[in-house]
Design an enzyme around this catalytic site. Structure first.
Site, mmCIF file in Angstrom:
data_model
loop_
_atom_site.group_PDB
_atom_site.id
_atom_site.type_symbol
_atom_site.label_atom_id
_atom_site.label_comp_id
_atom_site.label_asym_id
_atom_site.label_seq_id
_atom_site.Cartn_x
_atom_site.Cartn_y
_atom_site.Cartn_z
ATOM 1 N N HIS A 173 -5.182 -3.264 -2.829
ATOM 2 C CA HIS A 173 -4.764 -2.280 -3.845
ATOM 3 C C HIS A 173 -4.618 -2.906 -5.232
ATOM 4 O O HIS A 173 -4.213 -2.239 -6.172
ATOM 5 C CB HIS A 173 -3.437 -1.626 -3.447
ATOM 6 C CG HIS A 173 -3.545 -0.849 -2.182
ATOM 7 N ND1 HIS A 173 -3.994 0.448 -2.139
ATOM 8 C CD2 HIS A 173 -3.317 -1.208 -0.901
ATOM 9 C CE1 HIS A 173 -4.012 0.863 -0.879
ATOM 10 N NE2 HIS A 173 -3.604 -0.125 -0.102
ATOM 11 N N SER A 219 0.789 -1.226 0.000
ATOM 12 C CA SER A 219 0.000 0.000 0.000
ATOM 13 C C SER A 219 0.821 1.275 0.000
ATOM 14 O O SER A 219 0.375 2.290 -0.506
ATOM 15 C CB SER A 219 -0.956 -0.002 1.197
ATOM 16 O OG SER A 219 -0.266 -0.238 2.398
ATOM 17 N N LYS A 278 -11.552 0.742 -2.069
ATOM 18 C CA LYS A 278 -10.537 1.428 -2.868
ATOM 19 C C LYS A 278 -11.047 1.567 -4.302
ATOM 20 O O LYS A 278 -11.849 2.438 -4.562
ATOM 21 C CB LYS A 278 -9.205 0.727 -2.696
ATOM 22 C CG LYS A 278 -8.685 1.108 -1.300
ATOM 23 C CD LYS A 278 -7.646 0.278 -0.683
ATOM 24 C CE LYS A 278 -7.360 0.844 0.705
ATOM 25 N NZ LYS A 278 -6.793 -0.115 1.623
HETATM 26 C C1 LIG Z 1 -6.795 -0.297 3.030
HETATM 27 C C2 LIG Z 1 -6.248 -1.659 3.277
HETATM 28 C C3 LIG Z 1 -6.956 -2.588 4.049
HETATM 29 C C4 LIG Z 1 -8.177 -2.211 4.810
HETATM 30 O O1 LIG Z 1 -9.279 -2.108 3.993
HETATM 31 P P1 LIG Z 1 -10.518 -1.230 4.480
HETATM 32 O O2 LIG Z 1 -11.612 -1.701 3.607
HETATM 33 O O3 LIG Z 1 -10.143 0.200 4.263
HETATM 34 O O4 LIG Z 1 -10.734 -1.547 5.917
HETATM 35 C C5 LIG Z 1 -6.466 -3.866 4.130
HETATM 36 N N1 LIG Z 1 -5.316 -4.215 3.536
HETATM 37 C C6 LIG Z 1 -4.594 -3.349 2.808
HETATM 38 C C7 LIG Z 1 -3.340 -3.801 2.154
HETATM 39 C C8 LIG Z 1 -5.037 -2.037 2.675
HETATM 40 O O5 LIG Z 1 -4.311 -1.163 2.000
#
Ligand SMILES: *Cc1c(COP(=O)(O)O)cnc(C)c1O
Length: 382
Positions: A205, A177, A236
């Site tokens: 991602h 991320s 995302k």
């Molecule tokens: C953003 C993220 C999460 C968490 O996801 P949410 O739906 O925002 O709780 C989990 N793993 C990774 C790698 C992330 O970047």
């Protein structure tokens, strides 16, 4: 006695944070009194978070089901909107089934807690997202951290561990991320096979951006059918909120029975599920969004390197610009903000010490002019 404030230690902690340039604050994104900033901070890679079609889908679902889900999916919170979303996600993922969770964070906590416990071990990349680490703690399993992307080191640890543990799980972000690079999934699949380990890939991602139809990093690297547990988020590329796990029917049945964050947490509101479902349809019908965000990623990397900035090797919408010192990362953010661009300074403990950075996050709906403006505002590296 009785006079002392048991929370007095928070003050000390605050002072330490401030002195190190590590203080964080919540900010309203669109302060009506302030300037409108171009958002290079959100993970809205396909530009769907504000798409009116998601709003319409949510509206229709709210009229049909109301707003709140009311309870855990197992109690009464599972509506037609959830069922349709889960089915479409399973088709999209080429998986037998999908389990839904309130967030991606909750999905990782829940799936890890359902798969391992005391006497088991989880092998995780040094740069894994926080929820993978917290999931291991919650499960009470042992955690072995291997250097970032280093499958050879992981192999040595697996060999050394021999038969010490009951079950083994290898868990990794598919796309990291804060760096935007891909995990060595081909090598990790080989290790999972060789050492009889379960393999979990968090595609937070990757979904929507990498691989055929945007199925993620595992699809990009040709190993999606070798990854036993694929975790995704709706927050995302899919512009909504919620998490999911794709895998075999048996895995999903197990999660429905044993993942605490699914069993004991209220289901996402049905309009949220409907919006995510619409986003999935749009992402498949409009592949230009994926192409566009990759093109922008190539352009920004190349031009910033040309201006002397340190931009590590990676592809896709996440462009980290490493500056090192947290205070310098903050200074870059304020310069950009004064020029009308929102780019966060990412500092420890989110990233390792000495690697504070500006994290530019691109979206398919950024215009060429906005991207030129950002590159100009970055200027030459001093
Ligand atoms: C953003 C993220 C999460 C968490 O996801 P949410 O739906 O925002 O709780 C989990 N793993 C990774 C790698 C992330 O970047």
């Amino acid at each position: 006695m009785g006079e002392a404030d048991p929370l007095a230690w928070l003050k000390k902690r605050e002072e330490l944070r401030r002195a190190a340039g590590l203080e964080r604050r919540l900010r309203v994104r669109r302060d009506p009194a302030g300037p409108v900033l171009v958002d290079f901070a959100s993970n809205d890679y396909l530009g769907l978070a504000r798409d009116p079609r998601l709003v319409e889908a949510a509206h229709a679902a709210a009229l049909e089901h109301g707003w709140g889900a009311g309870a855990s999916p197992l109690v009464s919170g599972w509506t037609g909107a959830h069922e349709e979303l889960a089915k479409s996600l399973a088709r999209f993922e080429h998986a037998e089934a999908v389990a839904l969770f309130p967030t991606g964070y909750a999905a990782n906590l829940g799936v890890i807690a359902a798969l391992v416990g005391r006497g088991d071990v989880v092998y995780g990349d040094r740069l894994n997202h926080s929820c993978l680490v917290q999931g291991v703690r919650m499960a009470g399993a042992s955690l072995r951290v291997y250097p970032h992307g280093d499958a050879a080191s992981l192999r040595r640890t697996l060999e050394r561990d021999g038969g010490r543990f009951r079950r083994r799980l290898i868990a990794t972000d598919g796309v990291f991320s804060m760096d935007g690079d891909l995990a060595p999934l081909v090598e990790l699949c080989e290790l999972a096979d060789a050492f009889d380990a379960m393999l979990l890939v968090d595609e937070a991602h990757g979904t929507g951006v990498f691989g055929a139809d945007g199925r993620g990093a595992a699809a990009e690297l040709g190993v999606e059918d070798r990854v036993h547990i694929r975790v995704g988020t709706l927050s995302k590329s899919l512009g909504s909120v919620g998490g999911f796990v794709a895998g075999s029917r048996r895995l999903v049945d197990h999660l429905v029975n044993e993942a605490p964050t699914l069993l004991f947490s209220t289901a996402m509101p049905p309009p949220v599920a409907a919006a995510a479902h619409r986003a999935l349809e749009i992402s498949l019908a409009e592949p230009w969004r994926r192409g566009r965000v990759h093109d922008l990623g190539r352009r920004v990397r190349e031009e910033l390197r040309g201006q002397g900035w340190q931009v590590p090797e990676s592809t896709g919408p996440i462009v980290p610009v490493i500056v090192g010192d947290p205070r310098e990362a903050l200074a870059v953010s304020s310069t950009l903000e004064a020029a009308g661009f929102l780019v966060p300074a990412i500092r420890p403990p989110t990233v390792p010490r000495g690697t504070a950075r500006s994290r530019i996050s691109l979206s398919a709906t950024h215009t060429d002019e906005q991207v030129s403006g950002l590159i100009d505002a970055m200027g030459r590296r001093a």
